[in-house]
Design a protein around this motif. Structure first.
Motif, PDB file in Angstrom:
ATOM      1  N   VAL A  60       1.028  -1.239  -0.138  1.00  0.00           N
ATOM      2  CA  VAL A  60       0.009   0.091  -0.039  1.00  0.00           C
ATOM      3  C   VAL A  60       0.827   1.345   0.035  1.00  0.00           C
ATOM      4  N   GLY A  87       2.224   1.884  -3.384  1.00  0.00           N
ATOM      5  CA  GLY A  87       1.092   2.395  -4.419  1.00  0.00           C
ATOM      6  C   GLY A  87       1.045   3.520  -4.096  1.00  0.00           C
ATOM      7  N   THR A  88       0.518   4.068  -2.887  1.00  0.00           N
ATOM      8  CA  THR A  88       0.289   5.403  -2.272  1.00  0.00           C
ATOM      9  C   THR A  88       1.473   6.654  -2.723  1.00  0.00           C
ATOM     10  N   PHE A  96      -9.401   5.146  -9.209  1.00  0.00           N
ATOM     11  CA  PHE A  96      -8.869   4.729  -8.015  1.00  0.00           C
ATOM     12  C   PHE A  96      -8.060   3.536  -8.299  1.00  0.00           C
ATOM     13  N   THR A  98      -4.777   4.141 -10.370  1.00  0.00           N
ATOM     14  CA  THR A  98      -3.717   4.984  -9.795  1.00  0.00           C
ATOM     15  C   THR A  98      -3.338   4.511  -8.427  1.00  0.00           C
ATOM     16  N   ASN A  99      -4.334   3.473  -7.971  1.00  0.00           N
ATOM     17  CA  ASN A  99      -3.686   2.916  -6.506  1.00  0.00           C
ATOM     18  C   ASN A  99      -3.949   1.450  -6.766  1.00  0.00           C
ATOM     19  N   ASN A 134      -2.016  -0.971  -6.167  1.00  0.00           N
ATOM     20  CA  ASN A 134      -1.329  -1.748  -5.134  1.00  0.00           C
ATOM     21  C   ASN A 134      -2.462  -1.762  -4.015  1.00  0.00           C
ATOM     22  N   THR A 135      -3.150  -0.654  -3.689  1.00  0.00           N
ATOM     23  CA  THR A 135      -4.061  -0.635  -2.619  1.00  0.00           C
ATOM     24  C   THR A 135      -5.085  -1.713  -2.741  1.00  0.00           C
TER      25      THR A 135
END
Length: 413
Positions: A148, A151-152, A245, A248-249, A251-252
């Motif tokens: 996370v 990714g963030t 989302f 762009t995220n 991994n989250t």
């Protein structure tokens, strides 16, 4: 500092290093280095290659020649060096060999971290069955926090993930030297074959065990498919959903799989006692079918996002219901003289042979469905889903096992 807290930190850092790059690697290789499907698959085979021999060799060294916590520290420090070079590598051949070098030193540390924890808990007269699972779960949390974080911070698509992993690996290496000493083994009774766990191959003479180990290998294939292609799949939506989302995220979103994994662990005692090991393992294969099938119809927005999230949720059952129930099956069904070796063989076949086959096979499938206009992800995921479904059907037909609830007295996590 309390010894349980110190071991918790050790396990947290151990898998934090892994989570910092494993999940985002496929997307980085495809999106930034523009490697082809077969090349990405080959790079993921390094995980399996490193798992075939090195854990056994390192285990012998830790057992007889160098204290486990010191060896753990040395391997992580060497691994930090490999990560430094991986961050600067752009061509396929060099990247392949650098990754193989890194995993050759990292994969054995997974077992070493357990060895260190078991030894120290025992020397402090603590109940391993009660205490260790509560410590080990922080390893999974470390993995989640790492993926996370990457990714963030926007590092999933650049080489900062490797520099990040390098720093944590170096920290882990130094920290390992502060852990209490793990004494060397005084046993002289084991042969080299026994120390490498090769004596467990004798279990293939028994039909039930032979079928189990063959399917352990084939299920190792599906785990590698998930590791290699989930990130690259989500990256493929960048052109159509650049601000989503899930893109762009990514991994989250993928981290939901690990969260699900920690939750499904709690359900295993109920399912095992109620339905038995064979049924639970079939549930795992059907969950893999759903994992890949849902990927096939998923999208970053609308109902497709719901399918994507559902795919992450079923991952917990797909992963846990085979890996943990499989380990329990070995524990209850094998002779005590083979039990330790059989557990090692289980890991070797799933994380070693299965990972190699999964990396190579999935690479060819992805390459086959890749054209100048992009990758046909629907066809790719349907092929993988069909593979998992075929496994479930064949396993249900040929694996002979009668459930006995009394064989599973109590399972603790």
């Amino acid at each position: 500092m309390d010894i349980k807290l110190r071991l918790t930190i050790l396990n947290f850092l151990e898998l934090f290093v892994f989570g910092a790059w494993l999940i985002s690697l496929g997307g980085y290789l495809g999106g930034q280095l523009h490697f082809e499907g077969i090349q990405i698959g080959k790079i993921f085979t390094t995980l399996g290659i490193a798992s075939l021999v090195m854990p056994g060799i390192v285990g012998i060294i830790a057992d007889k020649y160098l204290n486990a916590q010191k060896l753990l520290g040395i391997l992580h420090i060497i691994g930090a060096g490999f990560m430094f070079f991986l961050a600067q590598t752009k061509d396929f051949d060099t990247f392949f060999w650098m990754m193989l070098g890194y995993l050759t030193v990292y994969m054995p540390t997974l077992g070493l971290a357990n060895t260190v924890s078991y030894s120290i808990l025992t020397s402090n007269k603590l109940d391993i069955i009660k205490v260790f699972p509560k410590i080990r779960v922080w390893g999974t949390i470390g993995f989640i926090v790492a993926e996370v974080t990457v990714g963030t911070l926007g590092w999933a698509q650049n080489n900062m993930q490797f520099y990040f992993a390098m720093g944590i690996s170096l920290l882990m290496g130094i920290y390992s030297f502060t852990i209490p000493n793990v004494p060397l083994s005084k046993s002289e009774n084991k042969s080299l074959t026994q120390r490498l766990g090769l004596d467990a191959f004798a279990l293939f003479k028994e039909y039930k065990m032979a079928v189990f180990f063959i399917f352990a290998t084939l299920l190792g294939v599906v785990l590698q498919i998930s590791n290699a292609w989930a990130s690259e799949f989500l990256r493929s939506f960048t052109a159509d959903y650049p601000n989503s989302f899930a893109v762009t995220n990514s991994n989250t979103i993928i981290a939901l799989s690990q969260v699900s994994e920690t939750l499904f662990i709690l359900t295993i005692p109920f399912f095992l006692k109620r339905f038995g090991i064979k049924t639970v393992m079939i549930m795992s294969m059907l969950a893999w079918f759903l994992r890949f099938g849902l990927f096939g119809v998923a999208a970053p927005e609308g109902i497709g996002l719901g399918y994507l999230i559902m795919s992450m949720v079923v991952y917990g059952a797909a992963f846990d219901f085979f890996n943990i129930s499989g380990s329990l099956f070995i524990e209850t069904e094998t002779d005590s003289k083979y039990r330790g070796s059989a557990q090692g063989l289980f890991v070797l076949l799933t994380n070693g042979v299965g990972a190699v086959l999964g990396g190579m096979g999935s690479g060819f499938v992805v390459q086959h469905f890749t054209t100048e206009t992009g990758r046909d992800w629907l066809s790719i995921w349907l092929v993988f889903a069909a593979y998992a479904l075929i496994l479930a059907i064949v396993f249900s037909l040929i694996f002979k096992y009668k459930h006995n609830p009394e064989a599973i007295k109590e399972i603790k996590h």
